[in-house]
Write an enzyme that holds these catalytic residues in place. Structure first.
Site, PDB file in Angstrom:
ATOM      1  N   SER A 144       0.829  -1.207   0.000  1.00  0.00           N
ATOM      2  CA  SER A 144       0.000   0.000   0.000  1.00  0.00           C
ATOM      3  C   SER A 144       0.865   1.259   0.000  1.00  0.00           C
ATOM      4  CB  SER A 144      -0.970  -0.054   1.179  1.00  0.00           C
ATOM      5  OG  SER A 144      -2.004   0.891   1.031  1.00  0.00           O
ATOM      6  N   ASP A 152      -9.785  -5.063  -4.915  1.00  0.00           N
ATOM      7  CA  ASP A 152      -9.159  -3.836  -4.427  1.00  0.00           C
ATOM      8  C   ASP A 152      -9.404  -2.697  -5.414  1.00  0.00           C
ATOM      9  OD1 ASP A 152      -7.545  -1.915  -3.301  1.00  0.00           O
ATOM     10  OD2 ASP A 152      -5.668  -3.035  -3.543  1.00  0.00           O
ATOM     11  N   HIS A 161      -7.895  -5.259  -0.554  1.00  0.00           N
ATOM     12  CA  HIS A 161      -6.647  -4.563  -0.257  1.00  0.00           C
ATOM     13  C   HIS A 161      -5.952  -5.147   0.980  1.00  0.00           C
ATOM     14  CE1 HIS A 161      -3.996  -1.178  -0.839  1.00  0.00           C
ATOM     15  NE2 HIS A 161      -4.151  -0.776   0.414  1.00  0.00           N
TER      16      HIS A 161
END
Length: 314
Positions: free
Chosen positions: A161, A256, A288
């Site tokens: 991320s 995601d 995610h």
């Protein structure tokens, strides 16, 4: 007045009008130790006392001392630049696993977080941490593990991320500025936090979530020009071709919202004629950073093994 909320960012945090920041997740801490499951030892080191930059180092102890130099896996945790640390249980355990299975020295970087330290502080701190790692080339650094056992011809930068965003940024900066004695073998981006003003792929059908990501970026980086800032949108970065990795592994998840940006990143590198190899791996039926929430699932295990095989190919 002390209870008046200025920003409410569920499920991450609340920021009060008096400046107090309340992080709602990512605050649990695991001490550095010898992990009996993986036989990996970890320790915390200070990189800059003044700026509160540190790292947690990991080394496999199954065969110690190692009979050959070990690749270095420098990792940057996720959390929207706002939450989590290398001592969070999920990140500590993940680095134990990668260190053990890939037989590397792990360096998990503790950078300063927004909103107290807005982006690009995280990126600058991480660059200082990478330069600290590089200071051990030739055995002249402050840490014995890196001095004695690190193979600086095989350095990997990884992250999930926001951490993948940082790994990408450092790949470009290292490609331009050159860290003497360090060769960046590969970049590992797990569900990278890239964004942009114009929607691509499935983004246009998920307007409510799209707006949240625009707002989250502005929250972590108040001085930004917006979602086409080169820090968040690689398509707008004129230096993209300077990316210093030989290989890049981009991992995305089917559900995601950021998935299409991962695929688009591969397109961008191919379009500009970047000289390295880039591949994208997509995990079906997952969202995610699912592997951080459910690390023992089959999909998480498969993803871990994919990262390990990428590193071991060096």
């Amino acid at each position: 007045m002390d209870d008046e909320i200025a920003f409410d960012l569920p499920p991450f945090m609340k920021v009060y009008k008096n400046g107090r920041v309340q992080r709602l997740i990512g605050e649990d801490v695991v001490r550095a130790s010898l992990d009996p499951t993986t036989n990996v030892e970890s320790k915390d080191v200070i990189i800059s006392k003044e700026d509160n930059i540190s790292a947690r180092l990991f080394i496999p102890k199954t065969n110690f001392p190692p009979n050959q130099k070990l690749p270095v896996f420098v990792y940057f945790h996720g959390g929207a630049f706002c939450i989590e640390t290398p001592s969070s249980p999920n990140y500590h355990n993940y680095l134990n696993s990668v260190t053990s299975l890939a037989n590397v020295i792990g360096v998990s970087v503790h950078y300063r977080r927004a909103p107290e330290h807005p982006v690009p502080v995280a990126h600058e701190d991480s660059w200082l941490a990478l330069k600290w790692v590089a200071s051990h080339v030739g055995g002249k650094g402050s840490d014995e593990w890196l001095n004695e056992y690190a193979d600086f011809e095989k350095v990997f930068l990884g992250g999930d991320s926001a951490g993948a965003n940082i790994a990408h940024y450092l790949g470009i900066r290292a490609g331009k500025e050159n860290l003497v004695g360090v060769k960046l073998e590969g970049g590992v981006y797990l569900h990278p936090y890239f964004w942009g003003v114009d929607p691509i792929g499935s983004e246009s059908a998920r307007g409510e979530f799209v707006e949240k990501i625009h707002n989250l970026w502005r929250f972590s980086c108040p001085t930004t020009t917006g979602s086409d800032d080169p820090l968040i949108n690689p398509a707008k970065d004129p230096n993209l071709g300077s990316l210093g990795f030989k290989r890049v592994l981009v991992c995305v998840a089917e559900k995601d919202l950021l998935k299409d940006r991962g695929w688009y990143y591969k397109e961008l590198l191919e379009k500009i004629g970047w000289g390295g190899a880039v591949e994208v791996v997509e995990t079906k039926d997952e969202d995610h950073v699912f592997h951080m929430f459910n690390p023992t699932s089959q999909n998480a295990t498969d993803l871990l093994n994919r990262v390990v095989s990428f590193v071991k190919k060096a």
